[in-house]
Design a protein around this motif. Structure first.
Motif, PDB file in Angstrom:
ATOM      1  N   LEU A  90       0.827  -1.210   0.000  1.00  0.00           N
ATOM      2  CA  LEU A  90       0.000   0.000   0.000  1.00  0.00           C
ATOM      3  C   LEU A  90       0.860   1.258   0.000  1.00  0.00           C
ATOM      4  N   LEU A  91       1.961   1.246   0.741  1.00  0.00           N
ATOM      5  CA  LEU A  91       2.863   2.400   0.770  1.00  0.00           C
ATOM      6  C   LEU A  91       3.505   2.632  -0.599  1.00  0.00           C
ATOM      7  N   GLN A  92       3.850   1.562  -1.290  1.00  0.00           N
ATOM      8  CA  GLN A  92       4.425   1.693  -2.628  1.00  0.00           C
ATOM      9  C   GLN A  92       3.414   2.289  -3.603  1.00  0.00           C
ATOM     10  N   ILE A  93       2.184   1.797  -3.534  1.00  0.00           N
ATOM     11  CA  ILE A  93       1.140   2.343  -4.414  1.00  0.00           C
ATOM     12  C   ILE A  93       0.875   3.805  -4.092  1.00  0.00           C
ATOM     13  N   VAL A  98       1.281   9.603  -5.284  1.00  0.00           N
ATOM     14  CA  VAL A  98       1.751  10.933  -4.859  1.00  0.00           C
ATOM     15  C   VAL A  98       2.797  11.466  -5.831  1.00  0.00           C
ATOM     16  N   GLY A  99       3.717  10.591  -6.267  1.00  0.00           N
ATOM     17  CA  GLY A  99       4.725  11.017  -7.231  1.00  0.00           C
ATOM     18  C   GLY A  99       4.122  11.461  -8.553  1.00  0.00           C
ATOM     19  N   ASP A 104       6.168  17.878  -9.807  1.00  0.00           N
ATOM     20  CA  ASP A 104       7.078  19.012  -9.637  1.00  0.00           C
ATOM     21  C   ASP A 104       7.743  18.991  -8.260  1.00  0.00           C
ATOM     22  N   MET A 105       6.965  18.685  -7.232  1.00  0.00           N
ATOM     23  CA  MET A 105       7.519  18.644  -5.885  1.00  0.00           C
ATOM     24  C   MET A 105       8.535  17.507  -5.750  1.00  0.00           C
ATOM     25  N   VAL A 106       8.220  16.347  -6.347  1.00  0.00           N
ATOM     26  CA  VAL A 106       9.142  15.208  -6.293  1.00  0.00           C
ATOM     27  C   VAL A 106      10.439  15.533  -7.017  1.00  0.00           C
TER      28      VAL A 106
END
Length: 281
Positions: A90-93, A98-99, A104-106
């Motif tokens: 779930l964290l990877q997804i 989010v990426g 731009d933030m990433v």
């Protein structure tokens, strides 16, 4: 029974493979950390050895739970393994979503991280080797360009810099000539003083961030395939763990039902049926 054995040993083989890989990663990280000099970079994001130790240790713990739980039919360990693996998935997804939404933030955070690595280039041998490998592999120099190396104290282009490498770039930025047999480690000296049109003949002038993004876009199918394969493997391991837990619980319920049935039969044998005929002699 054969289906249960297939589930059990397939899960064990998967976990055992990653368990061995994680042990190797941890051992390499520990060896690199011990072999280093003191007073070097000691942050997780900029220390490859420390990163290997952390990632390898976490993988070792997770896969050990899966190996031992699958082999010993331990539902407690299998549930823990399943829960941790599901959380990681779930964290990877979530990180991927989010990426994608905040590209731009990433990119900005990635640029800052890469710039920190350039600043600490000479402070850590592993970090230095990693940067040199990336610049050679992607044929790039710096983060946005070759003049980013002025951020490093050794390559800083100023009149007050006493370093012999002042206004230069690392040799990994140099373009390898076809007829060159001996590596010239001084090929990047003074390159920051040249304009891009002149410097491009001897060194790579494009930044590594742009080159990495360009490579990812041109190899989108490969990147998507590797990412999808990793996620699919994690889903398969989650399904195998859940299936083994379900089979174990089914067997346990059957044993409990058989035990209760046996107890009830034994209890009934202590009582005579109603209106039984007895021969009183």
């Amino acid at each position: 029974m054969r289906g249960y054995r297939t589930i059990k040993y397939t899960l064990f083989i998967f976990c055992y493979f990653f368990w061995v890989v994680s042990a190797v990663l941890t051992a390499v990280g520990i060896y690199a950390k011990i072999a280093k000099e003191k007073d070097v970079v000691d942050t997780l994001t900029l220390d490859p050895a420390l990163l290997l130790i952390v990632v390898g240790s976490v993988m070792f713990l997770i896969t050990f739970l899966g190996c031992f739980g699958a082999l010993r039919n331990a539902t407690c360990l299998l549930k823990t393994f399943l829960g941790i693996l599901a959380t990681v998935l779930l964290l990877q997804i979530a990180a991927g979503v989010v990426g994608y939404l905040f590209t731009d933030m990433v990119m900005e955070r990635t640029e800052r991280l890469m710039m920190k690595a350039i600043v600490r280039y000479r402070e850590d041998q592993d970090l230095e080797n990693a940067i040199d490998f990336i610049q050679k592999k992607f044929q790039c120099c710096g983060v946005e360009g070759y003049k980013d190396w002025s951020q490093n104290v050794y390559f800083n282009c100023s009149d007050t810099n006493p370093s012999l490498e002042a206004c230069g770039v690392p040799f990994s930025c140099c373009i390898h000539q076809q007829n060159q047999t001996v590596l010239n480690t001084m090929c990047g000296y003074g390159m920051q003083q040249l304009e891009e049109k002149s410097a491009v003949q001897d060194v790579f002038t494009v930044g590594c961030l742009e080159k990495i993004v360009w490579w990812a876009k041109n190899n989108l199918l490969l990147v998507a395939g590797l990412t999808g394969g990793l996620l699919l493997l994690e889903v398969c391991m989650i399904c195998l763990a859940a299936a083994q837990i379900s089979r174990i619980k089914r067997v346990q319920r059957k044993k409990e039902d058989d035990a209760q049935r046996g107890n009830s039969e034994r209890k009934e044998s202590y009582w005579y049926p109603a209106f039984a005929d007895f021969d009183d002699e």
